[in-house]
Design a protein around this motif. Structure first.
Motif, PDB file in Angstrom:
ATOM      1  N   ARG A 287       0.439  -1.454   0.776  1.00  0.00           N
ATOM      2  CA  ARG A 287       0.304  -0.057  -0.362  1.00  0.00           C
ATOM      3  C   ARG A 287       1.138   1.621  -0.135  1.00  0.00           C
ATOM      4  NH1 ARG A 287      -3.598  -1.832   4.755  1.00  0.00           N
ATOM      5  NH2 ARG A 287      -4.835  -3.138   4.163  1.00  0.00           N
ATOM      6  N   VAL A 288       1.911   1.435   0.648  1.00  0.00           N
ATOM      7  CA  VAL A 288       2.825   2.887   1.403  1.00  0.00           C
ATOM      8  C   VAL A 288       3.498   2.638  -0.539  1.00  0.00           C
ATOM      9  CG1 VAL A 288       4.665   3.941   2.264  1.00  0.00           C
ATOM     10  CG2 VAL A 288       2.990   2.088   3.297  1.00  0.00           C
ATOM     11  N   ARG A 289       3.742   1.531  -1.119  1.00  0.00           N
ATOM     12  CA  ARG A 289       4.194   0.668  -2.566  1.00  0.00           C
ATOM     13  C   ARG A 289       3.916   2.562  -3.354  1.00  0.00           C
ATOM     14  NH1 ARG A 289       7.056  -4.603  -2.917  1.00  0.00           N
ATOM     15  NH2 ARG A 289       8.767  -4.373  -2.004  1.00  0.00           N
ATOM     16  N   ARG A 290       2.216   2.685  -3.384  1.00  0.00           N
ATOM     17  CA  ARG A 290       1.234   3.117  -4.275  1.00  0.00           C
ATOM     18  C   ARG A 290       1.551   4.678  -4.195  1.00  0.00           C
ATOM     19  NH1 ARG A 290      -2.967  -0.380  -7.387  1.00  0.00           N
ATOM     20  NH2 ARG A 290      -2.494  -2.301  -7.021  1.00  0.00           N
ATOM     21  N   VAL A 291       1.913   4.710  -2.672  1.00  0.00           N
ATOM     22  CA  VAL A 291       1.931   6.341  -2.702  1.00  0.00           C
ATOM     23  C   VAL A 291       3.791   6.228  -2.719  1.00  0.00           C
ATOM     24  CG1 VAL A 291       1.797   7.649  -0.403  1.00  0.00           C
ATOM     25  CG2 VAL A 291       0.189   6.100  -0.543  1.00  0.00           C
ATOM     26  N   VAL A 292       4.344   5.819  -2.201  1.00  0.00           N
ATOM     27  CA  VAL A 292       5.527   7.011  -2.824  1.00  0.00           C
ATOM     28  C   VAL A 292       5.373   6.716  -4.801  1.00  0.00           C
ATOM     29  CG1 VAL A 292       8.194   5.501  -3.057  1.00  0.00           C
ATOM     30  CG2 VAL A 292       6.455   5.757  -0.752  1.00  0.00           C
ATOM     31  N   GLY A 293       5.020   5.980  -5.068  1.00  0.00           N
ATOM     32  CA  GLY A 293       5.443   6.165  -6.337  1.00  0.00           C
ATOM     33  C   GLY A 293       4.085   7.534  -7.111  1.00  0.00           C
ATOM     34  N   ALA A 294       3.528   7.224  -6.004  1.00  0.00           N
ATOM     35  CA  ALA A 294       2.438   9.074  -6.752  1.00  0.00           C
ATOM     36  C   ALA A 294       3.337  10.240  -6.345  1.00  0.00           C
ATOM     37  CB  ALA A 294       0.849   8.942  -5.694  1.00  0.00           C
ATOM     38  N   PHE A 295       4.058   9.998  -5.359  1.00  0.00           N
ATOM     39  CA  PHE A 295       5.136  11.241  -4.636  1.00  0.00           C
ATOM     40  C   PHE A 295       6.007  11.400  -5.097  1.00  0.00           C
ATOM     41  CE2 PHE A 295       7.972  12.536  -1.254  1.00  0.00           C
ATOM     42  CZ  PHE A 295       8.004  13.829  -1.426  1.00  0.00           C
ATOM     43  N   THR A 296       6.404  10.428  -5.893  1.00  0.00           N
ATOM     44  CA  THR A 296       7.543  10.497  -6.511  1.00  0.00           C
ATOM     45  C   THR A 296       7.330  11.295  -7.855  1.00  0.00           C
ATOM     46  OG1 THR A 296       8.606   8.320  -5.821  1.00  0.00           O
ATOM     47  CG2 THR A 296       9.712   8.987  -8.453  1.00  0.00           C
ATOM     48  N   VAL A 297       6.251  10.501  -8.866  1.00  0.00           N
ATOM     49  CA  VAL A 297       5.704  11.512  -9.771  1.00  0.00           C
ATOM     50  C   VAL A 297       5.812  12.861  -9.800  1.00  0.00           C
ATOM     51  CG1 VAL A 297       3.555  11.345 -11.151  1.00  0.00           C
ATOM     52  CG2 VAL A 297       4.715   8.864 -10.826  1.00  0.00           C
ATOM     53  N   LEU A 298       4.668  12.638  -8.870  1.00  0.00           N
ATOM     54  CA  LEU A 298       4.570  14.871  -8.138  1.00  0.00           C
ATOM     55  C   LEU A 298       6.269  15.703  -7.918  1.00  0.00           C
ATOM     56  CD1 LEU A 298       1.832  14.845  -5.690  1.00  0.00           C
ATOM     57  CD2 LEU A 298       1.856  15.213  -7.555  1.00  0.00           C
ATOM     58  N   VAL A 299       6.861  14.473  -7.494  1.00  0.00           N
ATOM     59  CA  VAL A 299       8.702  15.523  -6.547  1.00  0.00           C
ATOM     60  C   VAL A 299       8.972  15.701  -8.186  1.00  0.00           C
ATOM     61  CG1 VAL A 299      11.200  14.728  -6.257  1.00  0.00           C
ATOM     62  CG2 VAL A 299       8.368  14.733  -4.733  1.00  0.00           C
ATOM     63  N   ALA A 300       8.790  14.719  -9.180  1.00  0.00           N
ATOM     64  CA  ALA A 300       9.973  14.571 -10.716  1.00  0.00           C
ATOM     65  C   ALA A 300       9.275  15.240 -11.474  1.00  0.00           C
ATOM     66  CB  ALA A 300       9.950  12.758 -11.011  1.00  0.00           C
ATOM     67  N   LEU A 301       8.095  15.670 -11.821  1.00  0.00           N
ATOM     68  CA  LEU A 301       7.538  16.683 -12.089  1.00  0.00           C
ATOM     69  C   LEU A 301       7.738  17.722 -11.989  1.00  0.00           C
ATOM     70  CD1 LEU A 301       3.749  14.315 -13.816  1.00  0.00           C
ATOM     71  CD2 LEU A 301       6.297  14.913 -14.675  1.00  0.00           C
ATOM     72  N   GLY A 302       7.821  17.994 -10.837  1.00  0.00           N
ATOM     73  CA  GLY A 302       7.806  19.192  -9.940  1.00  0.00           C
ATOM     74  C   GLY A 302       9.260  19.917 -10.386  1.00  0.00           C
ATOM     75  N   GLY A 303      10.244  18.604 -10.367  1.00  0.00           N
ATOM     76  CA  GLY A 303      11.542  19.165 -11.088  1.00  0.00           C
ATOM     77  C   GLY A 303      12.098  18.765 -12.148  1.00  0.00           C
ATOM     78  N   ALA A 304      10.824  18.973 -13.316  1.00  0.00           N
ATOM     79  CA  ALA A 304      11.482  19.251 -14.605  1.00  0.00           C
ATOM     80  C   ALA A 304      10.762  20.549 -14.659  1.00  0.00           C
ATOM     81  CB  ALA A 304      10.688  17.541 -15.026  1.00  0.00           C
ATOM     82  N   ALA A 305       9.238  20.603 -14.111  1.00  0.00           N
ATOM     83  CA  ALA A 305       9.048  21.853 -14.270  1.00  0.00           C
ATOM     84  C   ALA A 305      10.010  23.002 -13.933  1.00  0.00           C
ATOM     85  CB  ALA A 305       7.433  22.033 -13.469  1.00  0.00           C
ATOM     86  N   VAL A 306      10.540  23.029 -12.565  1.00  0.00           N
ATOM     87  CA  VAL A 306      11.534  24.053 -11.986  1.00  0.00           C
ATOM     88  C   VAL A 306      12.625  24.137 -12.923  1.00  0.00           C
ATOM     89  CG1 VAL A 306      13.251  24.435 -10.468  1.00  0.00           C
ATOM     90  CG2 VAL A 306      11.021  23.726  -9.710  1.00  0.00           C
ATOM     91  N   VAL A 307      13.571  23.494 -13.697  1.00  0.00           N
ATOM     92  CA  VAL A 307      14.068  23.713 -14.301  1.00  0.00           C
ATOM     93  C   VAL A 307      13.897  24.023 -16.003  1.00  0.00           C
ATOM     94  CG1 VAL A 307      15.894  21.945 -15.784  1.00  0.00           C
ATOM     95  CG2 VAL A 307      15.706  21.060 -13.582  1.00  0.00           C
ATOM     96  N   LEU A 308      12.523  23.785 -16.143  1.00  0.00           N
ATOM     97  CA  LEU A 308      12.105  23.662 -17.869  1.00  0.00           C
ATOM     98  C   LEU A 308      11.792  25.154 -18.157  1.00  0.00           C
ATOM     99  CD1 LEU A 308      11.050  20.648 -19.124  1.00  0.00           C
ATOM    100  CD2 LEU A 308      13.331  21.472 -19.718  1.00  0.00           C
ATOM    101  N   LEU A 309      11.576  25.743 -16.423  1.00  0.00           N
ATOM    102  CA  LEU A 309      10.206  26.571 -16.597  1.00  0.00           C
ATOM    103  C   LEU A 309      10.665  28.160 -15.756  1.00  0.00           C
ATOM    104  CD1 LEU A 309       7.143  26.095 -16.214  1.00  0.00           C
ATOM    105  CD2 LEU A 309       7.692  26.152 -17.761  1.00  0.00           C
ATOM    106  N   GLY A 310      12.359  27.832 -15.205  1.00  0.00           N
ATOM    107  CA  GLY A 310      12.656  28.726 -14.751  1.00  0.00           C
ATOM    108  C   GLY A 310      14.266  29.232 -15.291  1.00  0.00           C
ATOM    109  N   GLY A 311      14.303  29.604 -17.187  1.00  0.00           N
ATOM    110  CA  GLY A 311      14.995  29.878 -17.093  1.00  0.00           C
ATOM    111  C   GLY A 311      15.262  31.423 -16.299  1.00  0.00           C
ATOM    112  N   SER A 312      14.528  31.981 -16.417  1.00  0.00           N
ATOM    113  CA  SER A 312      14.666  33.295 -15.701  1.00  0.00           C
ATOM    114  C   SER A 312      15.812  33.523 -14.290  1.00  0.00           C
ATOM    115  CB  SER A 312      13.349  34.423 -14.613  1.00  0.00           C
ATOM    116  OG  SER A 312      12.887  33.903 -14.251  1.00  0.00           O
ATOM    117  N   SER A 313      15.962  32.497 -13.745  1.00  0.00           N
ATOM    118  CA  SER A 313      16.563  32.167 -11.958  1.00  0.00           C
ATOM    119  C   SER A 313      18.283  31.475 -12.615  1.00  0.00           C
ATOM    120  CB  SER A 313      15.867  30.992 -11.576  1.00  0.00           C
ATOM    121  OG  SER A 313      15.770  29.687 -12.564  1.00  0.00           O
TER     122      SER A 313
END
Length: 191
Positions: free
Chosen positions: A75-101
């Motif tokens: 059960r916890v693996r499902r939560v960890v997997g979903a959390f990984t998706v959120l963190v990873a997509l957030g990281g990709a967004a920060v990298v790709l959309l953070g050109g001004s920084s």
């Protein structure tokens, strides 16, 4: 393909993707050469950690999530997997959309250079490490989705790694039939 065969490749792939994102964030994302007449030129490198301090932290969270899959329940693996998706997509967004920084970090590094006189605007050359970091996060997000979808079917650690208080109490069988029954159930009849 059997779902259980995905266990090791997905966990190792998530570890590798998080490690690659962390490594790529420490590489040079932008290179600037500051040259002013009458002064020696200066070469400045701006890393991803300088431009986006959040990126290495998110990469470490991905690595930690991959390790958490090894020790967690289905059960916890499902939560960890979903959390990984959120963190990873957030990281990709920060990298790709953070050109001004990145531009801000370059400007700050140029202003700190002894070759900078305050005139003109130096051009910087961006490297491919920015895109490598984003691609590593996207891969980690995909593998996190696979973990969320199929992680419940993967093998788990046995109960002998649980804390002693959380282990079920085992009663010693009284007869030979009880001993064989305990062995059939996968329990140790001598405990």
């Amino acid at each position: 393909m059997r779902v259980r065969r995905l266990y090791a490749p997905v966990v190792l792939g998530t570890l590798a993707a998080g490690g690659l994102a962390f490594f790529a964030a420490s590489r040079t994302w932008a290179h600037v050469r500051v040259a002013t007449d009458g002064l020696p030129s200066d070469s400045i490198d701006v890393s991803g950690s300088d431009a986006q301090p959040l990126v290495p932290a998110l990469a470490l969270v991905v690595v930690t999530a991959a390790l958490a899959v090894l020790a967690s329940s289905p059960r916890v693996r499902r939560v960890v997997g979903a959390f990984t998706v959120l963190v990873a997509l957030g990281g990709a967004a920060v990298v790709l959309l953070g050109g001004s920084s990145l531009e801000g970090a370059v400007d700050q590094a140029v202003e700190a250079s002894p070759a900078w006189t305050g005139t003109g605007s130096p051009d910087f050359t961006a490297s491919a490490w920015t895109y490598v970091t984003a691609a590593a996060f996207v891969l980690a997000g995909f593998l996190g989705g696979v973990t969320a979808r199929f992680g419940a079917a993967w093998p788990t650690m046995s109960s002998r790694y649980d804390a002693p208080a959380s282990r079920p109490t085992v009663t010693t069988p009284q007869s030979d039939a009880d001993m064989w029954k305990a062995l059939d159930e996968g329990r140790d009849p001598t405990q």
